[in-house]
Motif scaffolding. Structure first.
Motif, PDB file in Angstrom:
ATOM      1  N   PRO A  55      -6.544  11.687   0.175  1.00  0.00           N
ATOM      2  CA  PRO A  55      -7.670  11.728   1.131  1.00  0.00           C
ATOM      3  C   PRO A  55      -8.936  12.346   0.542  1.00  0.00           C
ATOM      4  O   PRO A  55     -10.048  11.935   0.893  1.00  0.00           O
ATOM      5  CB  PRO A  55      -7.116  12.565   2.299  1.00  0.00           C
ATOM      6  CG  PRO A  55      -5.974  13.348   1.715  1.00  0.00           C
ATOM      7  CD  PRO A  55      -5.400  12.488   0.635  1.00  0.00           C
ATOM      8  N   GLU A  75     -10.613   9.716  -1.545  1.00  0.00           N
ATOM      9  CA  GLU A  75     -11.159   8.665  -0.685  1.00  0.00           C
ATOM     10  C   GLU A  75     -12.422   9.144   0.020  1.00  0.00           C
ATOM     11  O   GLU A  75     -13.376   8.371   0.201  1.00  0.00           O
ATOM     12  CB  GLU A  75     -10.099   8.239   0.333  1.00  0.00           C
ATOM     13  CG  GLU A  75      -8.896   7.532  -0.301  1.00  0.00           C
ATOM     14  CD  GLU A  75      -7.821   7.226   0.712  1.00  0.00           C
ATOM     15  OE1 GLU A  75      -8.019   7.585   1.900  1.00  0.00           O
ATOM     16  OE2 GLU A  75      -6.796   6.629   0.328  1.00  0.00           O
ATOM     17  N   GLN A  80       0.822  -1.213   0.000  1.00  0.00           N
ATOM     18  CA  GLN A  80       0.000   0.000   0.000  1.00  0.00           C
ATOM     19  C   GLN A  80       0.855   1.261   0.000  1.00  0.00           C
ATOM     20  O   GLN A  80       0.408   2.315  -0.461  1.00  0.00           O
ATOM     21  CB  GLN A  80      -0.936   0.002   1.228  1.00  0.00           C
ATOM     22  CG  GLN A  80      -1.948  -1.129   1.232  1.00  0.00           C
ATOM     23  CD  GLN A  80      -2.921  -1.073   0.068  1.00  0.00           C
ATOM     24  OE1 GLN A  80      -3.186   0.001  -0.484  1.00  0.00           O
ATOM     25  NE2 GLN A  80      -3.451  -2.220  -0.320  1.00  0.00           N
ATOM     26  N   LYS A 130       0.314   6.867  -3.693  1.00  0.00           N
ATOM     27  CA  LYS A 130       0.197   8.133  -2.979  1.00  0.00           C
ATOM     28  C   LYS A 130      -1.178   8.232  -2.328  1.00  0.00           C
ATOM     29  O   LYS A 130      -2.188   7.841  -2.904  1.00  0.00           O
ATOM     30  CB  LYS A 130       0.391   9.301  -3.949  1.00  0.00           C
ATOM     31  CG  LYS A 130       1.812   9.451  -4.452  1.00  0.00           C
ATOM     32  CD  LYS A 130       1.949  10.699  -5.308  1.00  0.00           C
ATOM     33  CE  LYS A 130       3.386  10.883  -5.764  1.00  0.00           C
ATOM     34  NZ  LYS A 130       3.549  12.112  -6.595  1.00  0.00           N
ATOM     35  N   ALA A 131      -1.186   8.776  -1.115  1.00  0.00           N
ATOM     36  CA  ALA A 131      -2.445   8.945  -0.393  1.00  0.00           C
ATOM     37  C   ALA A 131      -3.236  10.106  -1.008  1.00  0.00           C
ATOM     38  O   ALA A 131      -2.691  11.187  -1.263  1.00  0.00           O
ATOM     39  CB  ALA A 131      -2.174   9.228   1.080  1.00  0.00           C
TER      40      ALA A 131
END
Length: 211
Positions: free
Chosen positions: A200, A203, A193, A197-198
């Motif tokens: 947010p 999401e 994971q 790249k995150a």
């Protein structure tokens, strides 16, 4: 000079000039235009006539198939360790100098190929940015002094022989460049994971759509 010879020379010169003029008159109209420096404007009558795709070549090429959308990258199955071999290991190389990190990871990959160690994957992790701030001598305001970028590369090996592991680590440590960090650990789902790249905001929107 004798007047007779002078007269003969004059007659010969006039005959030569007349021959050259006659030859110029006998050339084609295009050559006359080039000689005298004139330009003729020709009206092409075939402008409005159908060409039936004469001269076009694109229809001779085979039609390309539509590009398929890339599927989402799936996590590969983690190889379980045995009594004589390790499972899936991540050889992580990190540092601030991207050139050193890239060259050292390539060296590890080539060394594994020479030693017969199976390399499952070789990839880069997202670059991490760290801001170094300093405090003013007089005041409480923090100022950004430097921005450090940490680059990471992963060389993932599987089924590493337990007897070969100390030899590999010894060679890697002896050839480790200055300023580059090296670590070896077992691969996990969290490491997979970390490749992405995150996001947010995305999401959060997906969570709202799901509800």
């Amino acid at each position: 000079m004798n007047p007779v010879f002078r007269k003969v020379q004059t007659v010969l010169t006039q005959a030569l000039v007349s021959d050259q003029a006659a030859s110029i008159c006998r050339v084609s109209p295009l050559a006359q235009q080039l000689v005298f420096g004139t330009v003729a404007v020709s009206h092409r009558q075939y402008r409005g006539m159908p060409t039936h795709e004469i001269g076009k070549w694109k229809h001779f090429l085979p039609r390309e198939a539509p590009k398929k959308k890339k599927d989402k990258l799936q996590m590969k199955q983690i190889v379980a360790p045995t009594q004589t071999a390790f499972g899936t290991l991540n050889v992580t190389v990190s540092g601030f100098d991207m050139t050193l990190v890239e060259h050292y990871s390539q060296y590890i990959h080539n060394l594994c190929n020479r030693l017969g160690i199976k390399v499952a994957e070789s990839y880069a992790l997202p670059t991490k940015t760290t801001e170094v701030s300093v405090l003013q001598d007089q005041g409480t305001k923090m100022l950004v002094d430097a921005v450090l970028k940490t680059h990471e590369r992963i060389v993932q090996v599987s089924s590493l022989n337990a007897s070969l592991c100390p030899v590999l680590l010894d060679i890697l440590l002896k050839n480790q460049p200055e300023g580059v960090q090296l670590s070896v650990r077992e691969h996990s789902e969290a490491d997979f994971q970390a490749r992405f790249k995150a996001r947010p905001e995305l999401e959060g929107l997906m969570a709202q759509v799901g509800h």
